[in-house]
Scaffold this motif. Structure first.
Motif, PDB file in Angstrom:
ATOM      1  N   GLU A  82      -2.113 -10.762   3.019  1.00  0.00           N
ATOM      2  CA  GLU A  82      -3.439  -9.766   3.532  1.00  0.00           C
ATOM      3  C   GLU A  82      -2.747  -8.102   3.251  1.00  0.00           C
ATOM      4  N   ASN A  83      -3.947  -7.856   3.117  1.00  0.00           N
ATOM      5  CA  ASN A  83      -3.405  -6.171   3.161  1.00  0.00           C
ATOM      6  C   ASN A  83      -2.258  -5.462   2.820  1.00  0.00           C
ATOM      7  N   ARG A  84      -1.885  -5.728   1.553  1.00  0.00           N
ATOM      8  CA  ARG A  84      -0.468  -5.663   1.075  1.00  0.00           C
ATOM      9  C   ARG A  84      -1.580  -4.744  -0.481  1.00  0.00           C
ATOM     10  N   CYS A  85      -2.441  -4.499  -0.572  1.00  0.00           N
ATOM     11  CA  CYS A  85      -3.188  -4.015  -1.636  1.00  0.00           C
ATOM     12  C   CYS A  85      -3.063  -3.810  -3.097  1.00  0.00           C
ATOM     13  N   MET A  86      -2.807  -5.561  -3.240  1.00  0.00           N
ATOM     14  CA  MET A  86      -1.969  -5.952  -4.519  1.00  0.00           C
ATOM     15  C   MET A  86      -3.051  -6.896  -4.983  1.00  0.00           C
ATOM     16  N   HIS A  87      -2.994  -7.013  -6.876  1.00  0.00           N
ATOM     17  CA  HIS A  87      -4.088  -7.033  -7.387  1.00  0.00           C
ATOM     18  C   HIS A  87      -3.466  -8.395  -8.429  1.00  0.00           C
ATOM     19  N   LEU A  88      -4.559  -9.002  -9.052  1.00  0.00           N
ATOM     20  CA  LEU A  88      -3.219 -10.089  -9.901  1.00  0.00           C
ATOM     21  C   LEU A  88      -3.119  -9.770 -11.486  1.00  0.00           C
ATOM     22  N   LEU A  89      -3.954  -8.701 -11.954  1.00  0.00           N
ATOM     23  CA  LEU A  89      -3.434  -7.747 -13.220  1.00  0.00           C
ATOM     24  C   LEU A  89      -3.351  -6.191 -13.403  1.00  0.00           C
TER      25      LEU A  89
ATOM     26  N   CYS B 132       0.851  -1.137  -0.321  1.00  0.00           N
ATOM     27  CA  CYS B 132      -0.051   0.185   0.156  1.00  0.00           C
ATOM     28  C   CYS B 132       0.763   1.020  -0.007  1.00  0.00           C
ATOM     29  N   PRO B 133       0.646   2.324  -0.669  1.00  0.00           N
ATOM     30  CA  PRO B 133      -1.058   2.170  -1.117  1.00  0.00           C
ATOM     31  C   PRO B 133      -0.803   2.354  -2.918  1.00  0.00           C
ATOM     32  N   ASP B 134      -0.185   1.678  -3.522  1.00  0.00           N
ATOM     33  CA  ASP B 134       0.037   1.661  -4.549  1.00  0.00           C
ATOM     34  C   ASP B 134      -0.455   0.155  -4.931  1.00  0.00           C
ATOM     35  N   GLY B 135       0.281  -0.851  -4.362  1.00  0.00           N
ATOM     36  CA  GLY B 135      -0.149  -2.147  -4.308  1.00  0.00           C
ATOM     37  C   GLY B 135       0.692  -2.936  -5.318  1.00  0.00           C
ATOM     38  N   ASN B 136       0.541  -3.215  -5.780  1.00  0.00           N
ATOM     39  CA  ASN B 136       1.333  -4.232  -7.071  1.00  0.00           C
ATOM     40  C   ASN B 136       1.076  -5.462  -7.740  1.00  0.00           C
ATOM     41  N   PHE B 137       1.412  -6.129  -8.449  1.00  0.00           N
ATOM     42  CA  PHE B 137       0.176  -7.068  -9.629  1.00  0.00           C
ATOM     43  C   PHE B 137       1.299  -8.097  -9.874  1.00  0.00           C
ATOM     44  N   ALA B 138       0.870  -9.148  -9.532  1.00  0.00           N
ATOM     45  CA  ALA B 138       1.487 -10.409 -10.766  1.00  0.00           C
ATOM     46  C   ALA B 138       1.658 -10.396 -11.814  1.00  0.00           C
ATOM     47  N   ILE B 139       0.473  -9.760 -12.713  1.00  0.00           N
ATOM     48  CA  ILE B 139       0.896 -10.322 -14.096  1.00  0.00           C
ATOM     49  C   ILE B 139       0.635  -8.439 -14.896  1.00  0.00           C
ATOM     50  N   ARG B 140       1.009  -7.796 -15.606  1.00  0.00           N
ATOM     51  CA  ARG B 140       1.424  -7.037 -15.967  1.00  0.00           C
ATOM     52  C   ARG B 140       1.182  -6.856 -17.955  1.00  0.00           C
ATOM     53  N   LEU B 141       0.107  -6.527 -18.302  1.00  0.00           N
ATOM     54  CA  LEU B 141      -0.533  -7.085 -20.080  1.00  0.00           C
ATOM     55  C   LEU B 141      -0.855  -5.550 -20.557  1.00  0.00           C
ATOM     56  N   PHE B 142      -0.113  -4.941 -21.244  1.00  0.00           N
ATOM     57  CA  PHE B 142      -0.209  -3.452 -22.284  1.00  0.00           C
ATOM     58  C   PHE B 142      -0.374  -3.445 -23.981  1.00  0.00           C
ATOM     59  N   GLY B 143      -1.252  -2.780 -24.362  1.00  0.00           N
ATOM     60  CA  GLY B 143      -1.275  -3.157 -26.117  1.00  0.00           C
ATOM     61  C   GLY B 143      -1.548  -3.864 -26.056  1.00  0.00           C
ATOM     62  N   ILE B 144      -2.491  -5.066 -25.945  1.00  0.00           N
ATOM     63  CA  ILE B 144      -2.755  -6.556 -26.307  1.00  0.00           C
ATOM     64  C   ILE B 144      -3.911  -6.720 -27.690  1.00  0.00           C
ATOM     65  N   ASP B 145      -4.103  -6.749 -28.162  1.00  0.00           N
ATOM     66  CA  ASP B 145      -5.636  -7.250 -28.659  1.00  0.00           C
ATOM     67  C   ASP B 145      -5.668  -9.217 -28.727  1.00  0.00           C
ATOM     68  N   GLY B 146      -6.707  -9.530 -27.594  1.00  0.00           N
ATOM     69  CA  GLY B 146      -7.171 -10.592 -27.992  1.00  0.00           C
ATOM     70  C   GLY B 146      -6.803 -11.306 -27.029  1.00  0.00           C
ATOM     71  N   VAL B 147      -7.131 -11.330 -24.994  1.00  0.00           N
ATOM     72  CA  VAL B 147      -7.046 -11.720 -24.256  1.00  0.00           C
ATOM     73  C   VAL B 147      -7.480 -12.417 -23.312  1.00  0.00           C
ATOM     74  N   VAL B 148      -6.902 -13.902 -22.578  1.00  0.00           N
ATOM     75  CA  VAL B 148      -7.370 -14.913 -21.983  1.00  0.00           C
ATOM     76  C   VAL B 148      -6.636 -14.852 -20.575  1.00  0.00           C
ATOM     77  N   LEU B 149      -7.316 -14.145 -19.875  1.00  0.00           N
ATOM     78  CA  LEU B 149      -6.472 -15.353 -18.312  1.00  0.00           C
ATOM     79  C   LEU B 149      -7.383 -15.796 -17.563  1.00  0.00           C
ATOM     80  N   GLN B 150      -7.656 -17.211 -17.677  1.00  0.00           N
ATOM     81  CA  GLN B 150      -8.682 -17.877 -17.294  1.00  0.00           C
ATOM     82  C   GLN B 150      -7.793 -19.090 -15.606  1.00  0.00           C
ATOM     83  N   ASP B 151      -8.696 -18.795 -15.509  1.00  0.00           N
ATOM     84  CA  ASP B 151      -8.571 -20.150 -13.829  1.00  0.00           C
ATOM     85  C   ASP B 151      -6.954 -20.291 -13.576  1.00  0.00           C
ATOM     86  N   ASN B 152      -5.930 -18.926 -13.289  1.00  0.00           N
ATOM     87  CA  ASN B 152      -4.973 -19.085 -12.384  1.00  0.00           C
ATOM     88  C   ASN B 152      -5.779 -18.786 -11.185  1.00  0.00           C
TER      89      ASN B 152
END
Length: 135
Positions: free
Chosen positions: A75-82, A49-69
């Motif tokens: 806990e309490n770290r402001c984290m996001h998957l994507l 926190c406050p900005d958090g972080n991500f496991a996956i960073r995807l920029f500029g792609i046409d056609g993305v499937v992020l499924q069943d991962n």
């Protein structure tokens, strides 16, 4: 993929970010990325926190499937998957992120993106995305 002792980390960011326009398919150079069924048993503990972080960073792609991962987070770290920007035609479904605040914090300048069936938090609960409509 089964990631034992290693967190899920993916980064695909284009060099000429400003040249991509989410509603114009001719501006995309990369197409059809699929991340399906990857499972990590190790918390992604970078950022906080406050900005958090991500496991996956995807920029500029046409056609993305992020499924069943599966990717756990502390806990309490402001984290996001994507972290997503300038995506087009993206489907984010069935992912599980124990301890994450949300699946994604943003879909910056993206078009035709949907989310459904994702679980986040501690304890896990179905996420109702404020960022994208249901698929």
């Amino acid at each position: 993929n089964r990631l034992t002792g290693s967190p899920l980390r993916i980064s695909s960011v284009v060099a000429y970010f400003d040249g991509i326009h989410a509603k114009d398919p001719s501006t995309f150079r990369r197409h059809n990325y699929q991340f399906i069924g990857n499972h990590s048993d190790t918390a992604n503990a970078t950022g906080g926190c406050p900005d958090g972080n991500f496991a996956i960073r995807l920029f500029g792609i046409d056609g993305v499937v992020l499924q069943d991962n599966t990717q756990p987070f502390p806990e309490n770290r402001c984290m996001h998957l994507l972290d997503a920007a300038k995506l087009r035609n993206a489907r984010v479904t069935g992912n599980t992120s124990l301890g994450a605040e949300t699946i994604t914090k943003r879909y910056y300048q993206s078009a035709n993106v949907c989310e459904s069936g994702n679980f986040t938090g501690q304890p896990l609960a179905r996420e109702r995305s404020q960022m994208a409509p249901a698929c």
